[in-house]
Design a protein around this motif. Structure first.
Motif, PDB file in Angstrom:
ATOM      1  N   GLY A  43       0.718  -1.205   0.007  1.00 12.16           N
ATOM      2  CA  GLY A  43      -0.079   0.217   0.028  1.00 12.16           C
ATOM      3  C   GLY A  43       0.726   1.231  -0.128  1.00 12.16           C
ATOM      4  N   LYS A  96      -0.227   3.806  -2.704  1.00 13.97           N
ATOM      5  CA  LYS A  96      -1.488   4.431  -2.220  1.00 13.97           C
ATOM      6  C   LYS A  96      -1.224   5.830  -1.170  1.00 13.97           C
ATOM      7  CE  LYS A  96      -5.997   4.004  -0.404  1.00 13.97           C
ATOM      8  NZ  LYS A  96      -6.879   3.212   0.536  1.00 13.97           N
ATOM      9  N   TYR A  97      -0.085   5.473  -0.303  1.00 19.00           N
ATOM     10  CA  TYR A  97       0.180   6.567   0.584  1.00 19.00           C
ATOM     11  C   TYR A  97       0.860   7.800  -0.131  1.00 19.00           C
ATOM     12  CZ  TYR A  97      -0.459   2.760   4.276  1.00 19.00           C
ATOM     13  OH  TYR A  97      -0.750   1.858   5.111  1.00 19.00           O
ATOM     14  N   VAL A 123      -5.764   4.238  -8.316  1.00 13.82           N
ATOM     15  CA  VAL A 123      -5.964   4.311  -6.795  1.00 13.82           C
ATOM     16  C   VAL A 123      -6.947   5.431  -6.599  1.00 13.82           C
ATOM     17  CG1 VAL A 123      -4.927   5.505  -4.902  1.00 13.82           C
ATOM     18  CG2 VAL A 123      -3.704   3.858  -6.100  1.00 13.82           C
TER      19      VAL A 123
END
Length: 96
Positions: free
Chosen positions: A52, A55-56, A82
């Motif tokens: 992830g 995404k961060y 995303v």
């Protein structure tokens, strides 16, 4: 984990680092006259993939855009995917 925003002129790089090294990076270009931030590229180093981290990075770019009242155009296909799955970005998501 720590984010660092290295802005230079109308562009920049957001990096995500752990205690030892860089986890990933996101490059962007800003068009202030159009109130727009374009996400050009998202990279997560192979040893950190699948956790992830990309995404961060996209979320941090969105936060940066919101702080400056910019809309976000995800030129990068990963960033676009995303953002398409996020429920709270309709106010800043430029799809075209």
């Amino acid at each position: 984990m720590k984010f660092e925003n290295n802005r230079s002129g109308n562009g920049g790089v957001l990096t995500l680092n752990n205690e030892v090294k860089e986890v990933g990076r996101l490059t962007y270009t800003i068009f202030p006259e159009d109130h727009k931030l374009i996400i050009s590229f998202v990279l997560v180093h192979p040893e950190f993939e699948g956790r992830g981290m990309g995404k961060y990075l996209v979320e941090e770019a969105i936060k940066f855009a919101r702080e400056n009242n910019w809309n976000v155009y995800p030129h990068c296909s990963y960033a676009r995917a995303v953002m398409m799955r996020m429920n709270d970005v309709d106010d800043i998501f430029l799809k075209n």
